[in-house]
Design a protein around this motif. Structure first.
Motif, short mmCIF file in Angstrom:
data_model
loop_
_atom_site.label_atom_id
_atom_site.label_comp_id
_atom_site.label_asym_id
_atom_site.label_seq_id
_atom_site.Cartn_x
_atom_site.Cartn_y
_atom_site.Cartn_z
N ARG A 161 0.79 -1.23 0.09
CA ARG A 161 0.02 0.09 0.10
C ARG A 161 1.04 1.24 0.01
O ARG A 161 0.56 2.17 -0.58
CB ARG A 161 -1.05 0.00 1.23
N ARG A 162 2.00 1.25 0.60
CA ARG A 162 2.69 2.50 0.94
C ARG A 162 3.55 2.72 -0.58
O ARG A 162 3.63 3.86 -0.95
CB ARG A 162 3.95 2.18 1.96
N ALA A 163 3.96 1.69 -1.15
CA ALA A 163 4.55 1.79 -2.37
C ALA A 163 3.74 2.56 -3.48
O ALA A 163 4.17 3.37 -4.28
CB ALA A 163 5.05 0.33 -2.94
N VAL A 164 2.42 2.13 -3.28
CA VAL A 164 1.31 2.83 -4.45
C VAL A 164 1.12 4.05 -3.96
O VAL A 164 1.12 5.03 -4.82
CB VAL A 164 0.19 1.71 -4.51
N GLU A 165 1.41 4.28 -2.62
CA GLU A 165 1.09 5.84 -2.12
C GLU A 165 2.27 6.74 -2.55
O GLU A 165 2.08 7.88 -3.00
CB GLU A 165 0.92 5.68 -0.60
N LEU A 166 3.49 5.95 -2.87
CA LEU A 166 4.71 6.82 -3.21
C LEU A 166 4.66 6.82 -4.56
O LEU A 166 5.77 7.30 -5.22
CB LEU A 166 5.86 5.94 -2.34
N GLY A 167 3.90 6.27 -5.45
CA GLY A 167 3.81 6.44 -6.89
C GLY A 167 4.15 5.18 -7.65
O GLY A 167 4.14 5.49 -8.77
N VAL A 168 4.42 4.29 -6.98
CA VAL A 168 4.70 2.91 -7.70
C VAL A 168 3.45 2.42 -8.77
O VAL A 168 2.35 2.27 -8.34
CB VAL A 168 5.24 1.81 -6.72
N ASP A 169 3.82 2.21 -10.05
CA ASP A 169 2.54 1.82 -10.88
C ASP A 169 3.07 0.61 -11.71
O ASP A 169 2.61 0.32 -12.58
CB ASP A 169 2.15 2.98 -11.74
N HIS A 170 3.92 0.07 -11.16
CA HIS A 170 4.44 -1.49 -12.01
C HIS A 170 5.01 -2.15 -10.80
O HIS A 170 6.05 -1.88 -10.05
CB HIS A 170 5.54 -0.94 -12.72
N ILE A 171 4.32 -3.38 -10.79
CA ILE A 171 4.70 -4.26 -9.59
C ILE A 171 4.84 -5.69 -10.20
O ILE A 171 4.25 -6.09 -11.39
CB ILE A 171 3.44 -4.48 -8.50
N ASP A 172 6.05 -6.07 -10.01
CA ASP A 172 6.57 -7.48 -10.78
C ASP A 172 6.24 -8.73 -9.82
O ASP A 172 6.91 -8.48 -8.40
CB ASP A 172 8.07 -7.36 -11.04
N THR A 173 5.94 -9.63 -10.03
CA THR A 173 5.46 -10.71 -9.12
C THR A 173 5.52 -12.27 -9.89
O THR A 173 5.86 -12.22 -11.24
CB THR A 173 3.88 -10.70 -8.56
N ALA A 174 4.91 -13.17 -9.27
CA ALA A 174 4.99 -14.61 -9.76
C ALA A 174 3.97 -15.64 -8.83
O ALA A 174 4.12 -15.22 -7.65
CB ALA A 174 6.38 -15.15 -10.14
N ALA A 175 3.40 -16.32 -9.50
CA ALA A 175 2.94 -17.25 -8.40
C ALA A 175 3.62 -18.14 -7.76
O ALA A 175 3.11 -18.75 -6.63
CB ALA A 175 1.92 -18.55 -9.42
N PHE A 176 4.76 -18.63 -8.08
CA PHE A 176 5.87 -19.10 -7.53
C PHE A 176 6.77 -18.43 -6.47
O PHE A 176 7.49 -19.10 -5.87
CB PHE A 176 6.66 -19.92 -8.24
N TYR A 177 6.34 -17.19 -6.13
CA TYR A 177 6.83 -16.43 -4.96
C TYR A 177 6.03 -16.62 -3.68
O TYR A 177 4.88 -16.26 -3.63
CB TYR A 177 6.56 -14.94 -5.30
N TYR A 178 6.33 -17.52 -2.98
CA TYR A 178 5.72 -17.85 -1.78
C TYR A 178 6.47 -18.36 -0.91
O TYR A 178 7.66 -19.11 -1.08
CB TYR A 178 4.38 -18.60 -2.14
N ALA A 179 6.42 -18.23 0.58
CA ALA A 179 7.12 -18.98 1.78
C ALA A 179 6.49 -20.29 1.92
O ALA A 179 5.02 -20.39 2.13
CB ALA A 179 7.23 -17.90 2.91
N GLN A 180 7.18 -21.25 2.24
CA GLN A 180 6.59 -22.63 2.62
C GLN A 180 5.74 -22.50 3.82
O GLN A 180 6.37 -21.93 5.01
CB GLN A 180 7.59 -23.56 2.88
N GLY A 181 4.44 -22.52 3.86
CA GLY A 181 3.62 -22.54 5.29
C GLY A 181 3.59 -21.02 5.40
O GLY A 181 3.01 -20.80 6.55
N GLY A 182 3.71 -20.11 4.55
CA GLY A 182 3.57 -18.63 5.04
C GLY A 182 2.88 -17.97 3.68
O GLY A 182 2.08 -18.62 2.96
N PRO A 183 2.91 -16.74 3.64
CA PRO A 183 2.24 -15.77 2.63
C PRO A 183 2.78 -16.05 1.39
O PRO A 183 3.97 -16.54 1.01
CB PRO A 183 2.72 -14.25 3.15
N ALA A 184 1.84 -15.69 0.16
CA ALA A 184 2.29 -15.69 -1.07
C ALA A 184 2.20 -14.43 -1.78
O ALA A 184 1.21 -13.28 -1.38
CB ALA A 184 1.34 -16.54 -1.98
N ALA A 185 3.07 -14.00 -2.65
CA ALA A 185 3.08 -12.61 -3.06
C ALA A 185 1.77 -12.32 -4.03
O ALA A 185 1.14 -11.19 -3.63
CB ALA A 185 4.31 -12.40 -4.13
#
Length: 290
Positions: free
Chosen positions: A49-73
């Motif tokens: 949320r802070r990144a977008v507030e600061l003007g970020v309009d391009h986010i790079d992600t992937a479905a395989f970005y996740y922590a075992q037993g934890g959150p996913a990007a």
């Protein structure tokens, strides 16, 4: 002495999708290291949320970005930002295979599985289309010279259907780029590159000539800031951090360069995005390039 502003402006992905040249990479949101513990999901939501507030309009992600037993990007991006603001570009990548017990991708998805992987990203992000999808044919760190045509053609068909707006390639050679361009336009390249190790200068030159965005992964060197005396000396002179000089130097290197630094730290987010205000002199740039 004259100065050169290193970071200003936007770049039009594919000629029609304008993004700020300083973006955000989501790889480190779930965990800061591949073998490390999961990061706090709530902190990740605040960072997005802070990144977008600061003007970020391009986010790079992937479905395989996740922590075992934890959150996913992807899940965090949707939870933090949906309904998405107008103008926010979300790029993802497909191709690597990550098994349920793997800490990182260990194989590749065949052409027959790519449509399902695109649909997975759509579902996780809560989108009806994807702005930019990279095909990554190789593994985590070792490029391959394998043909990309069969798998890229699957993504090109999805582009024709309106599911994907623009196509990219990650971790590829000039020959693989040329092969893909015979099938469909390539809007962006995402290879490993940082200002201390400009290992991909020839392909960057191709991107400049053909107005293809170049958005390097590991723009800060990888899992740890490089210990480079040249960068440290420039940072001291400019009252900046080493990370800021690395990012500012990248953007000064080429007009097609997009920076997508990632972090799981709110403080590092602010530091990285502030690199957009760092001004390097021609002498600084000559040192970095040389």
């Amino acid at each position: 002495m004259t100065t050169q502003t290193t970071t200003g402006g936007h770049f039009d992905l594919g000629g029609d999708l304008g993004v700020a040249r300083m973006g955000f990479g989501a790889m480190r949101l779930p965990q800061s290291r591949l073998d490390g513990p999961a990061n706090d999901r709530g902190t990740g939501l605040k960072i997005l949320r802070r990144a977008v507030e600061l003007g970020v309009d391009h986010i790079d992600t992937a479905a395989f970005y996740y922590a075992q037993g934890g959150p996913a990007a992807n899940e965090m991006i949707r939870a933090a930002l949906a309904p998405y603001p107008d103008g926010l570009v979300i790029a993802t990548k497909v191709g690597p295979y990550r098994g349920p017990d793997d800490t990182h991708p260990t194989g590749t998805i065949p052409a027959s599985g790519l449509r399902a992987e695109v649909e997975r990203n759509l579902r996780e992000l809560g989108r009806d289309h994807l702005d930019l999808v990279y095909l990554r044919p190789g593994g985590l760190d070792t490029p391959t010279d394998e043909p990309v045509g069969e798998r890229f053609a699957v993504l090109a068909a999805l582009r024709d259907e309106g599911v994907i707006r623009h196509l990219g390639l990650s971790h590829v050679s000039a020959a693989q780029l040329a092969e893909a361009q015979e099938i469909a336009p390539v809007a962006a390249i995402q290879n490993r590159f940082d200002i201390t190790k400009p290992r991909d200068a020839a392909l960057l030159a191709v991107c400049e000539r053909e107005e293809i965005a170049y958005a390097p992964y590991f723009p800060l060197g990888g899992f740890g800031i490089p210990d480079d005396e040249r960068v440290g000396a420039i940072a001291a002179r400019r009252g900046a951090t080493v990370a800021q000089v690395l990012l500012a130097g990248l953007l000064a290197l080429s007009p097609v360069m997009l920076a997508i630094p990632g972090t799981g730290s709110p403080a590092h987010l602010e530091e990285n995005l502030a690199a957009a205000g760092v001004v390097l002199t021609p002498d600084d740039l000559a040192v970095l390039r040389g």
